[in-house]
Design an enzyme around this catalytic site. Structure first.
Site, PDB file in Angstrom:
ATOM      1  N   PHE A 197     -29.978   6.146 -18.318  1.00 29.82           N
ATOM      2  CA  PHE A 197     -30.135   6.689 -17.430  1.00 29.82           C
ATOM      3  C   PHE A 197     -30.905   8.117 -18.063  1.00 29.82           C
ATOM      4  O   PHE A 197     -29.523   8.801 -18.392  1.00 29.82           O
ATOM      5  CB  PHE A 197     -29.076   7.219 -16.618  1.00 29.82           C
ATOM      6  CG  PHE A 197     -28.413   5.888 -15.982  1.00 29.82           C
ATOM      7  CD1 PHE A 197     -29.288   5.006 -15.611  1.00 29.82           C
ATOM      8  CD2 PHE A 197     -27.042   5.639 -16.058  1.00 29.82           C
ATOM      9  CE1 PHE A 197     -29.386   3.595 -15.029  1.00 29.82           C
ATOM     10  CE2 PHE A 197     -26.860   4.894 -14.767  1.00 29.82           C
ATOM     11  CZ  PHE A 197     -28.104   3.776 -14.905  1.00 29.82           C
ATOM     12  N   HIS A 232     -20.308   0.814 -16.025  1.00 28.09           N
ATOM     13  CA  HIS A 232     -19.844   1.655 -16.643  1.00 28.09           C
ATOM     14  C   HIS A 232     -20.511   0.941 -18.066  1.00 28.09           C
ATOM     15  O   HIS A 232     -20.826  -0.360 -17.823  1.00 28.09           O
ATOM     16  CB  HIS A 232     -18.411   1.244 -17.293  1.00 28.09           C
ATOM     17  CG  HIS A 232     -17.218   2.106 -16.559  1.00 28.09           C
ATOM     18  ND1 HIS A 232     -16.616   1.406 -15.331  1.00 28.09           N
ATOM     19  CD2 HIS A 232     -17.005   3.671 -16.389  1.00 28.09           C
ATOM     20  CE1 HIS A 232     -15.887   2.524 -14.305  1.00 28.09           C
ATOM     21  NE2 HIS A 232     -16.454   3.524 -15.065  1.00 28.09           N
ATOM     22  N   ALA A 239      -3.403   4.391  -8.610  1.00 25.62           N
ATOM     23  CA  ALA A 239      -3.735   3.917  -7.672  1.00 25.62           C
ATOM     24  C   ALA A 239      -4.775   4.627  -7.177  1.00 25.62           C
ATOM     25  O   ALA A 239      -4.378   6.119  -6.774  1.00 25.62           O
ATOM     26  CB  ALA A 239      -2.832   4.225  -6.741  1.00 25.62           C
ATOM     27  N   TYR A 284     -15.370  12.470  -5.958  1.00 23.31           N
ATOM     28  CA  TYR A 284     -14.158  11.777  -6.546  1.00 23.31           C
ATOM     29  C   TYR A 284     -13.521  13.045  -7.844  1.00 23.31           C
ATOM     30  O   TYR A 284     -11.921  12.921  -7.260  1.00 23.31           O
ATOM     31  CB  TYR A 284     -15.062  10.932  -8.023  1.00 23.31           C
ATOM     32  CG  TYR A 284     -13.869  10.303  -9.387  1.00 23.31           C
ATOM     33  CD1 TYR A 284     -12.803  10.216  -8.391  1.00 23.31           C
ATOM     34  CD2 TYR A 284     -14.010  10.294 -11.191  1.00 23.31           C
ATOM     35  CE1 TYR A 284     -12.069   8.882  -9.504  1.00 23.31           C
ATOM     36  CE2 TYR A 284     -13.215   9.821 -11.016  1.00 23.31           C
ATOM     37  CZ  TYR A 284     -12.055   9.396 -10.937  1.00 23.31           C
ATOM     38  OH  TYR A 284     -11.566   8.769 -11.715  1.00 23.31           O
ATOM     39  N   ASP A 326       1.552  -1.106   0.281  1.00 25.07           N
ATOM     40  CA  ASP A 326      -0.031  -0.199   0.418  1.00 25.07           C
ATOM     41  C   ASP A 326       0.824   1.358  -0.141  1.00 25.07           C
ATOM     42  O   ASP A 326       2.300   1.068   0.580  1.00 25.07           O
ATOM     43  CB  ASP A 326      -0.989   0.681   1.538  1.00 25.07           C
ATOM     44  CG  ASP A 326      -1.786   0.485   1.286  1.00 25.07           C
ATOM     45  OD1 ASP A 326      -3.158   0.792   0.887  1.00 25.07           O
ATOM     46  OD2 ASP A 326      -1.722   2.201   1.075  1.00 25.07           O
ATOM     47  N   GLY A 350     -25.755  13.649 -10.970  1.00 30.39           N
ATOM     48  CA  GLY A 350     -24.616  14.030 -11.266  1.00 30.39           C
ATOM     49  C   GLY A 350     -23.730  13.936 -12.492  1.00 30.39           C
ATOM     50  O   GLY A 350     -22.241  14.379 -12.888  1.00 30.39           O
TER      51      GLY A 350
END
Ligand code: UFG
Length: 329
Positions: free
Chosen positions: A208, A189, A74, A141, A51, A284
């Protein structure tokens, strides 16, 4: 050159590792395998499982491998999840990247290519977006990626760490060999979902919203092949080496396709019918997101090779047919 690829077992990361190895780079992958797949890592890359937040581990990786530059993929990348669990996104996408930069500084490594996103733009006020357009993320994000872009700017000023941040539009497709491809859990996705429906693994595709102000009412996106994205990272590395200058670049094809057009193209590629149902808009989602990649083309000398939706979907379908259950790890 010895390149450390953080998150090299993820979707875009593993494709970049393939291109790096193809071009003769020595590749060291660091991945904690929380989202990544061990079997997606090229056999010629050295995989170090660990990590970015683990200082001792990272110091050993830098020391033992004589790293010249870093490419950082990452991160968590699900927009919807980021809205529900923002702490998780700040912890993994901001704090872990800060720890990576600290490790770079300790090891005196001064070059990084960073994986950013079109999500930094939020709801754009223009159809074709340039790097200096309004930046106003509408979800954690995008906000975490923007935070790192800004952190990189200050790290450059303070420590001379040169960076290139690449803002991807909609990554899609799979490696031409069919060996690696897109396998997210859960899958959110559009293209993999559409292909799962074509293969009979989903009953239908939920569209959507069809009340957007676009020509068929569904959202337009700029789909860019994952191998083209991968190659942009190599161009960015070359620029860091040759020009030693930081910068931010959009990466897309410059063409928008609606959700309905993607589904129609997938029907042609697969030869299967794909059932659809219109449902509410996803929160969003901007209506149109299309990149101007002029800056990347001019300054990085980058040019996408897969510039038709048909070719992109074909490579994704090839991966899907060969690996119906994705990776086995
Ligand atoms: N869509 C559907 N049905 C589905 C899945 C998606 O209609 O089952 C639609 C979405 O509403 C959107 C389009 O298909 O209009 C593409 O959706 P994706 O989820 O494939 O991709 P996004 O455009 O939402 O996300 C991409 C990247 C993110 C990035 C974001 C920036 O995958 O990492 O662009 O807005 F943050």
């Amino acid at each position: 050159m010895n390149i450390l690829v953080c998150g090299g077992a993820g979707y875009i990361g593993c494709h970049t590792v393939y291109e790096l190895i193809d071009k003769g780079y020595n590749v060291i992958v660091v991945d904690n395998l929380v989202k990544g797949h061990k079997s997606s890592v090229h056999e010629k890359a050295k995989l170090c499982v660990g990590d970015l937040r683990d200082e001792k581990f990272m110091d050993i990786v830098f020391k033992e491998n004589n790293i010249d530059a870093v490419i950082d993929f990452a991160a968590f990348s699900l927009v919807g999840e980021s809205v529900c669990e923002p702490f998780k996104y700040y912890e993994n996408n901001v704090y872990a990247t800060l720890k990576l930069l600290e490790a770079m500084e300790r090891a005196k490594v001064k070059k990084i290519v960073f994986s950013s996103t079109a999500a930094v733009y939020g709801e754009p006020n223009k159809d074709i977006i340039s790097e200096d357009d309004n930046i106003l993320p509408t979800n954690p994000y995008g906000e975490t990626k923007l935070t790192v872009e800004r952190l990189l700017k200050w790290a450059d000023m303070a420590y001379g760490i040169k960076f290139i941040a690449l803002r991807y539009f909609n990554a899609a497709g799979a490696h031409i060999s069919g060996k690696i491809g897109e396998d997210h859990n859960p899958e959110t996705h559009l293209i993999p979902i559409v292909l799962q429906a074509a293969a009979g693994k989903r009953e239908k595709v939920y569209i959507f919203g069809d009340d957007y102000l676009t020509y068929d009412g569904t959202c337009l996106r700029d789909y860019i092949h994952v191998t083209d994205l991968a190659n942009a990272h190599i161009k960015a590395l070359e620029r860091l080496v040759n020009a030693n200058e930081s910068g931010i670049y959009n990466l897309g094809n410059g063409k928008g396709f609606s959700v309905k057009e993607v589904i129609e193209e997938a029907k042609k590629v697969t030869g299967y019918n794909i059932k659809t149902e219109i449902c509410d808009r996803r929160k969003g989602d901007p209506s149109v997101l299309i990149a101007s990649s002029d800056k990347a083309m001019k300054q990085l000398g980058w040019k996408p090779k897969f510039n038709s939706l048909n070719e992109i979907i074909k490579t994704a379908w090839n991966w899907h047919v060969n690996n119906p259950n994705g990776y086995n790890d």
